[in-house]
Design a protein around this motif. Structure first.
Motif, short mmCIF file in Angstrom:
data_model
loop_
_atom_site.label_atom_id
_atom_site.label_comp_id
_atom_site.label_asym_id
_atom_site.label_seq_id
_atom_site.Cartn_x
_atom_site.Cartn_y
_atom_site.Cartn_z
N VAL A 197 -31.02 -18.24 88.60
CA VAL A 197 -30.10 -18.21 87.46
C VAL A 197 -29.50 -19.60 87.22
CG1 VAL A 197 -28.01 -17.19 86.51
CG2 VAL A 197 -29.55 -15.78 87.88
N ALA A 198 -29.07 -20.24 88.30
CA ALA A 198 -28.40 -21.53 88.15
C ALA A 198 -29.35 -22.60 87.61
CB ALA A 198 -27.83 -21.97 89.50
N GLY A 199 -30.63 -22.51 87.95
CA GLY A 199 -31.57 -23.52 87.51
C GLY A 199 -32.10 -23.31 86.11
N MET A 200 -31.78 -22.18 85.50
CA MET A 200 -32.34 -21.89 84.19
C MET A 200 -31.68 -22.72 83.09
SD MET A 200 -33.04 -18.23 82.35
CE MET A 200 -34.50 -17.97 83.33
N GLY A 201 -30.42 -23.11 83.28
CA GLY A 201 -29.74 -23.85 82.23
C GLY A 201 -30.44 -25.15 81.88
N SER A 202 -30.76 -25.96 82.89
CA SER A 202 -31.42 -27.24 82.62
C SER A 202 -32.81 -27.05 82.04
CB SER A 202 -31.48 -28.06 83.91
OG SER A 202 -32.18 -27.35 84.92
N SER A 203 -33.51 -26.01 82.48
CA SER A 203 -34.85 -25.77 81.94
C SER A 203 -34.80 -25.35 80.47
CB SER A 203 -35.56 -24.70 82.77
OG SER A 203 -35.72 -25.12 84.10
N LEU A 204 -33.88 -24.47 80.13
CA LEU A 204 -33.75 -24.05 78.73
C LEU A 204 -33.26 -25.20 77.86
CD1 LEU A 204 -32.27 -20.46 79.12
CD2 LEU A 204 -34.56 -21.08 78.37
N GLN A 205 -32.44 -26.07 78.43
CA GLN A 205 -31.98 -27.23 77.69
C GLN A 205 -33.16 -28.13 77.32
OE1 GLN A 205 -28.59 -28.36 76.74
NE2 GLN A 205 -30.03 -29.54 75.50
N ALA A 206 -34.12 -28.26 78.24
CA ALA A 206 -35.29 -29.07 77.95
C ALA A 206 -36.21 -28.40 76.94
CB ALA A 206 -36.06 -29.36 79.25
N LEU A 207 -36.33 -27.08 77.01
CA LEU A 207 -37.21 -26.37 76.09
C LEU A 207 -36.64 -26.30 74.69
CD1 LEU A 207 -38.42 -23.40 78.34
CD2 LEU A 207 -39.84 -25.23 77.44
N VAL A 224 -26.96 -23.07 75.00
CA VAL A 224 -27.82 -23.03 76.19
C VAL A 224 -27.32 -21.96 77.17
CG1 VAL A 224 -28.64 -24.33 78.19
CG2 VAL A 224 -28.54 -25.43 75.95
N GLY A 225 -26.02 -21.92 77.38
CA GLY A 225 -25.46 -20.90 78.25
C GLY A 225 -25.72 -19.50 77.73
N GLY A 226 -25.63 -19.32 76.41
CA GLY A 226 -25.91 -18.01 75.83
C GLY A 226 -27.33 -17.56 76.08
N LEU A 227 -28.28 -18.51 76.04
CA LEU A 227 -29.68 -18.17 76.32
C LEU A 227 -29.87 -17.81 77.79
CD1 LEU A 227 -31.66 -20.78 74.18
CD2 LEU A 227 -30.97 -18.46 73.58
N VAL A 228 -29.16 -18.51 78.67
CA VAL A 228 -29.22 -18.16 80.09
C VAL A 228 -28.72 -16.74 80.30
CG1 VAL A 228 -28.35 -18.70 82.39
CG2 VAL A 228 -29.02 -20.54 80.85
N LEU A 244 -23.37 -14.32 95.75
CA LEU A 244 -24.25 -14.46 94.59
C LEU A 244 -23.48 -14.90 93.36
CD1 LEU A 244 -27.03 -14.09 93.30
CD2 LEU A 244 -26.50 -11.65 93.04
N ALA A 245 -22.34 -14.27 93.12
CA ALA A 245 -21.53 -14.63 91.95
C ALA A 245 -21.04 -16.07 92.02
CB ALA A 245 -20.33 -13.67 91.83
N VAL A 246 -20.60 -16.50 93.20
CA VAL A 246 -20.13 -17.88 93.36
C VAL A 246 -21.26 -18.87 93.16
CG1 VAL A 246 -19.21 -19.52 95.04
CG2 VAL A 246 -18.18 -17.25 94.83
N LEU A 247 -22.44 -18.57 93.70
CA LEU A 247 -23.58 -19.48 93.57
C LEU A 247 -24.00 -19.62 92.12
CD1 LEU A 247 -25.67 -21.25 94.95
CD2 LEU A 247 -27.07 -19.21 95.31
N ILE A 248 -24.04 -18.49 91.38
CA ILE A 248 -24.40 -18.54 89.97
C ILE A 248 -23.37 -19.35 89.18
CG2 ILE A 248 -24.61 -17.14 87.88
CD1 ILE A 248 -25.87 -14.96 89.61
N ALA A 249 -22.10 -19.04 89.37
CA ALA A 249 -21.05 -19.71 88.62
C ALA A 249 -21.01 -21.21 88.93
CB ALA A 249 -19.69 -19.07 88.92
N ALA A 250 -21.08 -21.56 90.21
CA ALA A 250 -21.02 -22.97 90.58
C ALA A 250 -22.26 -23.73 90.13
CB ALA A 250 -20.85 -23.09 92.10
N GLY A 251 -23.42 -23.10 90.25
CA GLY A 251 -24.64 -23.77 89.85
C GLY A 251 -24.71 -24.04 88.37
N LEU A 252 -24.33 -23.05 87.56
CA LEU A 252 -24.35 -23.23 86.11
C LEU A 252 -23.29 -24.24 85.67
CD1 LEU A 252 -24.97 -19.57 84.95
CD2 LEU A 252 -26.53 -21.50 84.68
N GLY A 292 -17.80 -19.36 80.93
CA GLY A 292 -19.01 -18.56 80.77
C GLY A 292 -19.79 -18.46 82.06
N SER A 293 -19.81 -19.54 82.86
CA SER A 293 -20.52 -19.50 84.14
C SER A 293 -19.89 -18.49 85.08
CB SER A 293 -20.50 -20.89 84.78
OG SER A 293 -21.10 -21.85 83.94
N LEU A 294 -18.55 -18.48 85.12
CA LEU A 294 -17.85 -17.51 85.96
C LEU A 294 -18.11 -16.09 85.46
CD1 LEU A 294 -15.87 -16.89 88.24
CD2 LEU A 294 -14.00 -17.24 86.61
#
Length: 553
Positions: free
Chosen positions: A46-56, A88-92, A153-161, A170-172
């Motif tokens: 989940v956390a890594g999807m933001g940068s990938s969608l930003q590139a796409l 980008v966050g909305g797409l994630v 899991l929630a902390v990792l997603i929020a912190a990563g995004l 939105g990340s939280l």
């Protein structure tokens, strides 16, 4: 007088929870591989999807075009949910809120059932209860273990995004949406553990509730008007509000967060937890509210050998899975005809579908994507059928059988036959209904059914590879058998989010599914259909050799 009366009540409550800390530490130690694997794989995906969608989708116009094309098609809304924001966050959130909630629910039900009903089924809980362990301590420890996993899991997603540049609020919200769904299904699993007398049935009941929740969410989003699907007001479809998976969407991460939905998660989890506590207080250890029916006085001839016993133990599960695959195939086939209109002219979305399903036409790519999904889900059944051997072993049911004239290899091969043949039955059922449904929609049942059925069956080498890996762990490292589920979850995550993240081929090749051709429409080579079964045979042989040489228990 009131204070005097309250003191025994407080003492009684503390007595019921005695030993909770020790049991929690034991649960976390036993799950020291499984929980971190689940949390890291899902959280980093989940956390890594933001940068990938930003590139796409590097411009607002591209993201708006994607959101419009997705929201305009009921089939895609049913599959993925609506796009609530074209940021980008909305797409994630669009790609991961529902999918992350489902995987968090699977993780949670495995944790809770393992430390409640499985402990009773094996007799270990009765031994623990004879010591200084309160009546509610095992259930409390299991729920706390699930809470640790979902909070991590929630902390990792929020912190990563947030670290990748997405808004912190939105990340939280997305982290809470995924973790909150996991905790709700942990509480449902706690109820199922009180109702049934076997861990298998408890997992099945909770899994059925999860399937119903996903179906309600999909039906609600499919029925919603495109304008409502993208609306930022309160007009979400009613059916999505009946689904905990829908709640994860309706928290609206990155789209004007509805923080009060967190209270809905908390209230529903609290009610389900209270129900579980009420049920556990009204039954004896090892008992259940839905006891198994007594069997016939005479055993049929089919139970004269280990293969017949394995079939008898797993037939109900296989029949239920087969019905689910048949229904899923029929549903996917009905929407395949409109695959091209789902994407429209959006080149980036077309590329994602082609990475998931191949290059030869969007319809074939969509069908290949659906058969790939069926293949990945079939691995859950196959691995579960293998892991059942470990449950029979730890439940002291295998030892009496093996004490007779039944060898270890015959006993294990009976269960393996159910896993191998059963996964083939599932994919045949799903592929057949997928092909027939799609063929009926285009007026060519005879011409379309065969290729789609073959595409579904082509997933078997990957399914058998994961089943063989489960046999290997069961035979050589029996105490780590539960960690196999993390590997299955990793393959699911790679297959679902890998194409959207545009992961490199070496990463996709970590999953056996990455080596299979994209059928129908793709180029078929014999190599993966030879070396994947050979690898499965090596895993199975090594696992059975280890099982034959190690102690039972």
């Amino acid at each position: 007088m009131t204070a005097v009366a309250a003191a025994p009540a407080r003492a009684g409550g503390a007595r019921h929870l005695a030993g909770t800390g020790a049991l929690l530490r034991l649960a976390l130690r036993r799950d020291r591989l499984m929980i971190p694997a689940w949390v890291l794989v899902l959280g980093l995906s989940v956390a890594g999807m933001g940068s990938s969608l930003q590139a796409l989708y590097d411009t607002a116009a591209k993201r708006a075009e994607l959101a419009a094309s997705m929201n305009a098609n009921a089939s895609l809304r049913a599959l993925y949910g609506p796009v609530l924001s074209d940021s980008v966050g909305g797409l994630v959130a669009w790609r991961m809120a529902g999918f992350g909630a489902v995987l968090a629910a699977v993780m949670s039900l495995l944790i809770v059932v393992r430390h409640t009903r499985e402990e009773e089924e094996t007799g270990r809980q009765e031994l623990l209860s004879a010591a200084m362990v309160g009546r509610r301590a095992p259930l409390t420890a299991a729920l706390l273990a699930a809470l640790v996993a979902n909070a991590g899991l929630a902390v990792l997603i929020a912190a990563g995004l947030a670290k990748s540049g997405q808004p912190a609020g939105g990340s939280l919200a997305l982290g809470i949406a995924v973790g909150g769904a996991g905790m709700f299904f942990a509480a449902l699993a706690a109820i199922a553990a009180q109702l049934t007398e076997s861990a298998r049935l408890a997992k099945g009941l909770t899994g059925a509730a999860l399937g119903l929740a996903f179906a309600l969410r999909a039906a609600g989003d499919a029925a919603a008007a495109p304008a409502r699907a993208a609306a930022k007001g309160s007009g979400a479809p009613l059916l999505t509000w009946l689904s905990p998976v829908g709640w994860s969407q309706n928290l609206r991460a990155y789209a004007g967060e509805r923080w009060w939905v967190v209270l809905l998660f908390a209230a529903a989890t609290a009610v389900a937890t209270a129900a579980a506590y009420a049920l556990t207080a009204r039954r004896d250890v090892g008992m259940s509210f839905l006891p198994a029916r007594p069997g016939p006085a005479r055993a049929p001839r089919s139970l004269g050998g280990p293969s017949g016993l394995a079939w008898r133990l797993q037939r109900t599960t296989l029949l239920g899975w087969t019905a689910g695959f048949a229904l899923a195939g029929a549903a996917f086939g009905g929407i395949a005809k409109g695959a091209a209109s789902m994407v429209g002219g959006n080149q980036q979305t077309r590329e994602i579908f082609e990475r998931m399903g191949g290059q030869r036409g969007l319809t074939d790519a969509f069908l290949a994507t659906m058969t790939g999904m069926l293949g990945m889900i079939a691995a859950i059944y196959a691995v579960g059928a293998v892991v059942r051997m470990r449950a029979e072993e730890t439940g002291d049911r295998a030892e009496p059988v093996l004490a007779g004239a039944v060898g270890r290899m015959r006993w294990a091969c009976g269960h393996l036959a159910v896993a191998v043949a059963g996964s083939a039955v599932l994919l045949a059922a799903g592929g057949l209904t997928l092909g027939v449904s799609y063929g009926a929609s285009v007026g060519d049942i005879a011409g379309r059914t065969g290729p789609v059925l073959a595409a579904a069956l082509s997933q078997l080498p990957a399914v058998w590879t994961l089943a063989g890996l489960a046999v290997l762990v069961f035979g050589l490292l029996p105490k780590a058998t539960g960690a196999v589920w993390a590997l299955v979850g990793g393959c699911l995550a790679l297959g679902w989010v890998g194409p959207a993240l545009d992961l490199p081929q070496w990463a996709m090749d970590l999953s056996p599914y990455g080596h299979l051709p994209k059928l129908p429409g793709g180029t078929v080579t014999a190599a993966p259909f030879l070396w994947l079964p050979a690898l499965s045979a090596v895993f199975i042989s090594a696992g059975l050799t280890g099982f034959r040489r190690r102690d039972i228990g």
